[in-house]
Design an enzyme around this catalytic site. Structure first.
Site, PDB file in Angstrom:
ATOM      1  N   GLU A  73       1.805   0.896  -1.988  1.00 17.83           N
ATOM      2  CA  GLU A  73       1.531  -0.275  -0.667  1.00 17.83           C
ATOM      3  C   GLU A  73       2.469  -0.656  -0.168  1.00 17.83           C
ATOM      4  O   GLU A  73       3.052  -1.853  -0.810  1.00 17.83           O
ATOM      5  CB  GLU A  73      -0.379  -0.600  -0.605  1.00 17.83           C
ATOM      6  CG  GLU A  73      -1.157  -0.071  -0.460  1.00 17.83           C
ATOM      7  CD  GLU A  73      -2.117  -0.685  -0.767  1.00 17.83           C
ATOM      8  OE1 GLU A  73      -2.290  -1.719   0.394  1.00 17.83           O
ATOM      9  OE2 GLU A  73      -3.453  -0.392  -1.198  1.00 17.83           O
TER      10      GLU A  73
HETATM   11  C1  BGC Z   1      -5.091  -3.599   0.550  1.00 14.79           C
HETATM   12  C2  BGC Z   1      -5.193  -2.720   1.507  1.00 14.79           C
HETATM   13  C3  BGC Z   1      -5.464  -4.052   2.839  1.00 14.79           C
HETATM   14  C4  BGC Z   1      -3.685  -4.184   2.695  1.00 14.79           C
HETATM   15  C5  BGC Z   1      -4.040  -4.771   3.937  1.00 14.79           C
HETATM   16  C6  BGC Z   1      -4.112  -4.609   0.390  1.00 14.79           C
HETATM   17  O1  BGC Z   1      -4.432  -5.518  -0.228  1.00 14.79           O
HETATM   18  O2  BGC Z   1      -5.226  -2.657  -1.219  1.00 14.79           O
HETATM   19  O3  BGC Z   1      -7.159  -2.737   0.878  1.00 14.79           O
HETATM   20  O4  BGC Z   1      -6.205  -2.376   3.872  1.00 14.79           O
HETATM   21  O5  BGC Z   1      -4.307  -4.389   1.775  1.00 14.79           O
HETATM   22  O6  BGC Z   1      -4.194  -6.006   3.976  1.00 14.79           O
END
Ligand code: BGC
Length: 414
Positions: free
Chosen positions: A333
């Site tokens: 992410e």
């Molecule tokens: C999480 C997501 C969240 C993103 C933005 C991450 O820490 O895994 O679920 O939407 O941050 O806040």
């Protein structure tokens, strides 16, 4: 003329960001944030009590997954990270829902049909309500339940999962749910936070074993919250020591505990924190709190709509540090809330370049997932923040690809 074409072509070539063959270029989503009607989960339960914003039908991804994966393919992605919803698979203790399994079989098939490598998270923060009522990960009950659930998923969906992620951001979960008290079960107890982290470590280990029992070759990792720390005052020895400890505890404690049960490391990167010793509060992390008088950062271009400082270079540094573990790494992410889509293109370009630079420096990074494919339910912030490569009109559920998705075309793999 020929020269001009050559120069132009050269310019074009120079703007490409290069990755090795096999590199995964993807985007992420999580079940509760997009599927809608996750009625057997603890979040849904609290939403009905008015404790957190209502998620409703979210982006209706539960029904529109094929359309969403089609868009992913169209914008040039070759991978997706999704999550499977535990509360759907096991809506009551020990009752496995075959309709939910059939649904996820279709989801995984659709990903494959759209040419997407399937990275699947087993737990992205929501619990089945029955388990939340029993204390979730506060005790061993949660650990054992998670191992059973992981085993069940391996048995029923395992052959269609390319990369496994057991848990999403264990310490952020524990921090928000048990220390800060802003996420269910809204506790504010430091000792319990610590216990939950320990139990999540145990949960990862037992899930790892349970999956490998069924699929010995499964590639299993974790999506680890990873922040880049620096001393607030560059040459201040106390700030330096603090920054070192903040990095060790927040970035490495969990990884070191589970490194024998880890086939790859997943990195979720959002935060660049400057730390300093404060006489009033002992220790301060400055990111979101920049505004509160401690430090001025006036340039709004350097922040997201969430107020988070944008610092793609931190990703390069973090990835380099992870070389120590000698494991493949995926950025699971990395993203920006930017409703008007003005800062996102540069943010994505710089972040991808940071990954390419880390690879050039010897980090074994195999993929990058932008958060998120589409706008989605941002937990306590509801539907305000806009993280998506694809904009959602929540009134009509229409999808519109944002301009920033064009940046992905600058990537050259192989
Ligand atoms: C999480 C997501 C969240 C993103 C933005 C991450 O820490 O895994 O679920 O939407 O941050 O806040």
């Amino acid at each position: 003329m020929a020269l001009l074409v050559e120069i132009k072509t050269k310019e074009k070539v120079q703007t490409k960001i290069h990755f090795p063959t096999g590199f995964l270029l993807g985007a992420a989503l999580s079940a509760h944030q997009v599927e809608g009607n996750n009625i057997n989960s603890d979040w849904w339960h609290e939403e009905q009590l008015g404790q957190v914003p209502k998620s409703g039908i979210a982006t209706d991804h539960y029904h529109r997954y094929d359309e969403d994966f089609g868009i992913a393919e169209q914008i040039g992605l070759n991978a997706m990270r999704i999550s499977i919803e535990w509360a759907r698979i096991e809506p009551e203790e020990g009752r496995w829902d075959s309709a939910a399994i059939e649904h996820y079989k279709k989801v995984l098939k659709s990903m494959k049909d759209h040419g997407l490598t399937r990275m699947v998270t087993l737990w992205h923060w929501t619990l089945p309500q029955w388990l939340a009522a029993k204390g979730g990960f506060e005790t061993n009950v949660g650990v054992e339940a998670f191992a059973r659930y992981s085993w069940f998923v391996a048995q029923n969906l395992g052959k269609d999962i390319d990369l496994w992620i057991t848990l999403n951001e264990p310490e952020i979960y524990a921090g928000l749910s048990h220390q800060k008290g802003s996420h269910p079960p809204f506790k504010k107890n430091l000792i319990q936070t610590w216990i939950v982290i320990r139990n999540l470590i145990a949960a990862h280990k037992s899930a790892y074993k349970a999956i490998k029992r069924t699929i010995p070759k499964a590639k299993i990792g974790i999506a680890k919250n990873s922040s880049f720390y620096q001393p607030y005052r560059k040459n201040n020895i106390l700030d330096k020591i603090l920054s070192y400890f903040a990095d060790s505890i927040s970035n490495h404690y969990v990884l070191e505990k589970i490194q024998k049960q880890l086939d790859f490391i997943g990195v979720n990167y959002y935060f660049h924190n400057k730390v300093r010793l404060s006489w009033r509060r002992g220790y301060e992390e400055m990111n979101k709190n920049f505004n509160k008088g401690q430090m001025k950062l006036t340039d709004q271009n350097k922040r997201s709509d969430m107020g988070w400082v944008l610092y793609p270079e931190g990703l390069h540094r973090l990835l380099k540090d992870l070389k120590w573990y000698k494991k493949p790494i995926y950025v699971t992410e990395n993203g920006i809330a930017d409703a008007v889509d003005s800062r996102r293109p540069k943010f994505i370009r710089d972040s991808l370049q940071a990954v390419a630079n880390a690879i050039a420096d010897g980090a074994d990074v195999r993929g990058y997932c932008y958060w998120a494919l589409t706008d989605n339910y941002e937990w306590t912030e509801g539907y305000g923040p806009r993280f998506g490569l694809v904009e959602i009109d929540y009134a009509t559920q229409t999808r519109k690809i944002r301009k920033s998705a064009d940046v992905l075309k600058e990537v050259q793999i192989g």
